[in-house]
Scaffold this active site. Structure first.
Site, PDB file in Angstrom:
ATOM      1  CB  CYS A  83      43.732 -19.551  33.545  1.00 24.38           C
ATOM      2  SG  CYS A  83      44.361 -19.838  35.206  1.00 24.38           S
ATOM      3  CB  CYS A  99      44.514 -22.915  34.937  1.00 25.32           C
ATOM      4  SG  CYS A  99      43.162 -21.870  35.595  1.00 25.32           S
TER       5      CYS A  99
END
Ligand SMILES: [Zn+2]
Length: 151
Positions: A78, A81
């Protein structure tokens, strides 16, 4: 993402900066800094995000922490993230002894994502006194994360 702190069912494991001995800081005493059981040097407060290794440990942290617990649901793949991670590290530094920042790898612990109905990551969940009180999605700067904790 690596952290110098790990967690188990009873507390946060804090390595001694002087001798390397691993000391456990019980959840009940997270707001204070302890001393090393081996060399008696003072231990740092928990000033970095703590990776959660299991659902059982997650439940123990949430139930026992006297500090607000900010949970970051993340995954290796991600991109946002990865942008959020250094901001969380900054917040963890600023909030040492005041708030606990923990990270849940959604691929390692999919049951927790399902339990909290996580639709997209990164997702930040805030717990106080064992209860989920707020939730926010997406990467954001450290200042916004702190506003979220103190909203
Ligand atoms: Zn020591």
């Amino acid at each position: 993402m690596s952290s110098i702190f790990t967690a188990d069912l009873k507390g946060i494991v804090v390595p001694c900066p002087a001798c390397g001995q691993k000391n456990r800081l019980p959840y009940e005493r997270l707001a204070a800094s302890g001393t090393c059981g081996k060399c008696e040097a003072s231990l740092p407060l928990v000033n970095a995000p703590v990776e959660i290794p299991s659902t059982a440990v997650f439940n123990a942290v949430i139930a026992a922490s006297p500090l607000p617990v900010l949970v970051d649901f993340w995954a290796e793949w991600c991109g946002p993230c990865k942008m959020l991670a250094p901001q969380l590290e900054r917040v963890a530094m600023q909030e040492a002894g005041l708030s606990l920042i923990v990270k849940v790898n959604t691929e390692a612990l999919p049951g927790l994502s399902a339990q909290y109905n996580i639709q997209g990551i990164p997702a930040l969940l805030l717990f106080r006194n064992g209860k989920l009180v707020a939730e926010q999605a997406g990467a954001q700067p450290a200042s916004a994360i702190r506003d979220f904790i103190y909203r």
